[in-house]
Motif scaffolding. Structure first.
Motif, mmCIF file in Angstrom:
data_model
loop_
_atom_site.group_PDB
_atom_site.id
_atom_site.type_symbol
_atom_site.label_atom_id
_atom_site.label_comp_id
_atom_site.label_asym_id
_atom_site.label_seq_id
_atom_site.Cartn_x
_atom_site.Cartn_y
_atom_site.Cartn_z
ATOM 1 N N SER A 362 0.826 -1.208 0.000
ATOM 2 C CA SER A 362 0.000 0.000 0.000
ATOM 3 C C SER A 362 0.858 1.255 0.000
ATOM 4 O O SER A 362 0.333 2.365 -0.162
ATOM 5 C CB SER A 362 -0.921 0.009 1.229
ATOM 6 N N GLY A 363 2.165 1.096 0.230
ATOM 7 C CA GLY A 363 3.071 2.239 0.183
ATOM 8 C C GLY A 363 2.914 3.189 1.348
ATOM 9 O O GLY A 363 3.372 4.332 1.270
ATOM 10 N N ASN A 364 2.288 2.754 2.447
ATOM 11 C CA ASN A 364 2.078 3.663 3.571
ATOM 12 C C ASN A 364 3.100 3.410 4.669
ATOM 13 O O ASN A 364 3.958 2.530 4.563
ATOM 14 C CB ASN A 364 0.647 3.574 4.091
ATOM 15 N N CYS A 365 3.018 4.200 5.759
ATOM 16 C CA CYS A 365 4.019 4.186 6.818
ATOM 17 C C CYS A 365 3.353 3.993 8.174
ATOM 18 O O CYS A 365 2.145 4.188 8.329
ATOM 19 C CB CYS A 365 4.798 5.506 6.839
ATOM 20 N N LEU A 366 4.171 3.646 9.158
ATOM 21 C CA LEU A 366 3.701 3.662 10.532
ATOM 22 C C LEU A 366 3.340 5.086 10.925
ATOM 23 O O LEU A 366 3.793 6.051 10.304
ATOM 24 C CB LEU A 366 4.776 3.118 11.471
ATOM 25 N N ALA A 367 2.534 5.223 11.985
ATOM 26 C CA ALA A 367 2.050 6.542 12.397
ATOM 27 C C ALA A 367 3.188 7.504 12.693
ATOM 28 O O ALA A 367 3.081 8.714 12.426
ATOM 29 C CB ALA A 367 1.135 6.402 13.610
ATOM 30 N N ASP A 368 4.309 7.007 13.225
ATOM 31 C CA ASP A 368 5.438 7.885 13.538
ATOM 32 C C ASP A 368 6.424 7.999 12.381
ATOM 33 O O ASP A 368 7.496 8.602 12.529
ATOM 34 C CB ASP A 368 6.159 7.406 14.793
ATOM 35 N N ALA A 369 6.051 7.394 11.234
ATOM 36 C CA ALA A 369 6.871 7.451 10.015
ATOM 37 C C ALA A 369 8.243 6.808 10.184
ATOM 38 O O ALA A 369 9.132 7.026 9.360
ATOM 39 C CB ALA A 369 7.021 8.898 9.530
ATOM 40 N N SER A 370 8.405 5.981 11.215
ATOM 41 C CA SER A 370 9.705 5.343 11.429
ATOM 42 C C SER A 370 9.979 4.240 10.421
ATOM 43 O O SER A 370 11.142 3.926 10.134
ATOM 44 C CB SER A 370 9.782 4.779 12.847
ATOM 45 N N VAL A 371 8.926 3.637 9.898
ATOM 46 C CA VAL A 371 9.067 2.589 8.889
ATOM 47 C C VAL A 371 8.005 2.815 7.824
ATOM 48 O O VAL A 371 6.840 3.053 8.150
ATOM 49 C CB VAL A 371 8.903 1.179 9.486
ATOM 50 N N CYS A 372 8.406 2.723 6.569
ATOM 51 C CA CYS A 372 7.470 2.826 5.456
ATOM 52 C C CYS A 372 7.575 1.587 4.584
ATOM 53 O O CYS A 372 8.652 0.983 4.462
ATOM 54 C CB CYS A 372 7.770 4.065 4.604
ATOM 55 N N GLU A 373 6.472 1.210 3.999
ATOM 56 C CA GLU A 373 6.470 0.107 3.051
ATOM 57 C C GLU A 373 7.182 0.518 1.764
ATOM 58 O O GLU A 373 7.382 1.711 1.500
ATOM 59 C CB GLU A 373 5.029 -0.311 2.736
#
Length: 696
Positions: A362-373
């Motif tokens: 889906s190309g999205n990230c964790l809420a804290d943006a620490s990890v993204c797909e």
């Protein structure tokens, strides 16, 4: 939806724990999870047997499926559609799991849920047509009406859409009736009887618009909660109630299956439950759905591994599960989901896993943006496995029995109309490669040059194709999928056609009469038919006949038999195998003893059993012992009363208390608590002091 499934597994475990309070305890047998063998012994050859005499199901045109969801902003885009087409997707489900029971198609809304733009029914159907697939539509049972569903059918018909398959609701047993409310249901009565009445009303309204559509009812998968549970006020389980009341009005049965398991290794072993689950489900349909219940096929419209969804466990599970389910006759298997979104990030077998139930990023990230797909639509490992399945199973192929002597390596095989044979090998050992030797029964592969091999390795970005090894020997990389394609040593031109699907009548404890439609003669007249039973992966001939009926003798009481029929002509030419027939012999009609087993209370991972033992003989029995064998390795006696209970492996021994006597004509009762971690196939044969009893 997957999160609900795993919550239910935990609930079953809590209930099972409560039963430890029961009195007399007995040894329990744990279900073993295969472990990786030391690298020093990894080269020990794995024996693979492929038995073309033991035919399984024919591959349907709708075999490979996925789920689409209206909250997916990329549903129906050309990029997504083309990826699904490339993977061989032939059936797509809409509008997406539990959303189906809040979705209103006319205004494209789902009160309480997010609906992405450009995900309406027309957009979905344009994608389906671009892919070349068939749709499976979920009608809104939870918050909709039969009239709303009938309007949807009319709209699809007027638009010329090929919308043939319609399921009434999604996981409607999750409406709170059994205590777990994840599925929307506005009906005051949430019982299976009420759902069955709804299915009948929906079916009648929808088929009044288009009598050619197929209607499916939601059932529970044997071995998954709440299978086996009888709710308050119900006359039976969900499946029994729905099939008894609505069976005559449905065209297919729809189930979901999430294997559970606390680790990737454990989850991957759960594909070993599929054959027993399908056996139980088929028996339930045949028993409760009324006359001609054999016309009702099964769809499995949600599955996912739950551990390592984006990495190699997801790929291995998809290939193994799809193959097992299709071998069992399921007409479509559908992965949850195309896109789903990032979840819990972890490392699995050296690869980053995003905990995403989608097969495309889906190309999205964790809420804290620490990890993204990875970028949108990057294929995860299960996508590559599905693409490999496209090369393995083709509409019209006949799946045939295959197996190995290594619990960490599984095998599947398919025979193609052009004479080719394909073998899929799954190495579930994350650390060690396997040397495999292949033996063929009823098929002679050409030995000129190495076979074509398609493989998918741990961490690979796609499939690899090469000419490798021989038809008799291959090396399987760790944690890998390997697909071999063999050509026949000689063509089968002129051979007879396969006999028709066999049926059974007059099944007793020791005999069964098997009949089949005659095979089409080839170049030479048909001389005889040979009847085989499967014994593991091999076949044993039960007998032969020049006619189209055969009575097997000397069978074992209470035993499951799977048989196939082959035709042989006067020149020795042999047909393909018939479809399989599975029968279970009965207990003796009469005996000096009768046993009645009752599942009195079931909580989806265990049950309380009551056994009544009657002495039909002329004399009292003193010092009696009752024995039976569990049909599976995941069933155990946890405690018992009114006798001494012991279990060794699958064998259970119930010994009378000291001095206990069972009078002539008398009955005694004993009880136990059992646990199970898979389909609960109840024993059907009991022996009292070595004498096989009849069952009441």
């Amino acid at each position: 939806m997957p999160s609900a499934i795993f919550h239910r597994v935990a609930r079953g475990a809590l209930l099972l724990g409560a039963c430890a309070l029961c009195s007399v305890t007995a040894p329990t047998a744990a279900t073993a999870v295969p472990t990786a063998i030391p690298a020093a012994t990894a080269a020990t050859p794995v024996a693979v047997t492929v038995n073309a005499r033991a035919g399984l199901a024919t591959v349907p045109g709708t075999a490979l499926g996925v789920n689409d969801a209206i909250w997916d902003t990329n549903l129906g885009t050309d990029a997504t559609s083309d990826l699904l087409k490339s993977a061989g997707v032939r059936m797509i489900r809409y509008p997406g799991g539990s959303y189906a029971d809040i979705y209103h198609w006319r205004d494209h809304t789902a009160p309480g849920g997010y609906v992405a733009p450009n995900t309406d029914f027309d957009t979905f159907m344009a994608s389906v047509e671009r892919i070349g697939a068939e749709p499976m539509i979920i009608a809104n049972y939870g918050t909709g009406t039969a009239e709303e569903a009938a309007g949807w059918v009319r709209y699809a018909k007027d638009k010329g859409y090929r919308a043939k398959y319609w399921t009434i609701g999604n996981e409607n047993y999750g409406n709170g009736h059994y205590g777990e409310p994840w599925e929307a249901d506005n009906h005051a009565d949430k019982s299976p009887a009420a759902y069955a009445s709804g299915v009948v009303a929906f079916a009648e309204a929808m088929k009044a618009v288009d009598p050619d559509i197929k209607i499916g009812a939601v059932l529970t998968m044997p071995g998954n909660w709440p299978d086996g549970v009888v709710g308050a006020g119900d006359a039976g389980t969900w499946n029994k109630e729905v099939l008894t009341r609505a069976g005559a009005h449905i065209d297919f049965a729809d189930v979901h299956w999430y294997p559970g398991g606390g680790s990737a290794a454990e989850a991957l072993t759960r594909t070993g439950h599929i054959n027993d689950a399908m056996y139980l489900l088929r028996r339930q349909i045949d028993r409760y759905a009324g006359p001609d219940a054999g016309r009702i096929p099964i769809s499995l419209t949600e599955t996912n591994v739950g551990v390592g969804q984006n990495t190699q466990p997801g790929a291995l599970f998809l290939a193994d599960a799809y193959s097992d389910l299709l071998e069992s006759g399921v007409f479509t298997v559908q992965w949850w989901n195309v896109h789903n979104g990032i979840g819990t990030v972890s490392t699995v077998a050296g690869q980053r896993d995003y905990g995403d139930y989608g097969m495309l990023s889906s190309g999205n990230c964790l809420a804290d943006a620490s990890v993204c797909e990875p970028p949108l639509n990057t294929p995860f490992a299960p996508y590559h496995a599905l693409k490999l399945m496209k090369s393995f199973v083709h509409p019209g192929d006949q799946l045939v029995r295959a197996g190995t002597d290594d619990p960490l390596v599984t095998a599947h095989a398919a025979r193609r109309p052009n004479g080719d044979l394909q073998v899929l090998l799954v190495n579930r050992d994350p650390d060690n490669e396997r040397a495999a030797t292949l033996d063929y029964r009823g098929y002679s592969p050409a030995t000129t040059g190495p076979p074509t091999v398609i493989s998918f390795r741990n961490g690979a970005e796609g499939l690899e194709t090469a000419a490798l090894g021989t038809t008799g020997a291959q090396t399987l990389p760790p944690y890998s999928l390997t697909l071999l394609t063999m050509h026949p040593a000689r063509t089968g031109d002129g051979a007879p056609g396969a006999p028709g699907a066999p049926t059974a009548t007059a099944v007793t404890d020791r005999t069964a009469t098997i009949s089949w439609p005659a095979a089409r003669a080839g170049r030479d007249p048909i001389a005889k038919y040979e009847v085989y039973r499967s014994n593991g992966v091999t076949s044993e001939q039960l007998g032969e006949t020049s006619g189209t009926s055969f009575t097997a003798h000397n069978l074992t009481p209470g035993t499951r038999y799977t048989v196939n029929v082959l035709a042989r002509d006067t020149a020795g030419g042999v047909s393909w195998s018939s479809l399989p027939l599975t029968i279970t012999t009965t207990a003796p009609a009469t005996s000096t003893c009768t046993v009645r087993l009752t599942d009195t209370t079931d909580w989806g991972s265990g049950f309380v059993g009551a056994i009544d033992i009657t002495n039909n003989g002329p004399a009292p029995v003193t010092g009696w012992t009752l024995t039976f064998t569990w049909p599976t390795t995941w069933q155990t006696v946890q405690s018992g009363w009114s006798a001494t209970w012991t279990q060794t492996a699958r064998d259970v021994r119930v010994t009378a208390d000291a001095g206990a006597t069972l009078a002539a004509g008398g009955t005694t009762s004993v009880g136990f608590v059992a646990g199970y971690s898979g389909p609960n196939v109840l024993p059907e044969v009991f022996a009292l002091n070595g004498t096989v009893c009849s069952t009441g």
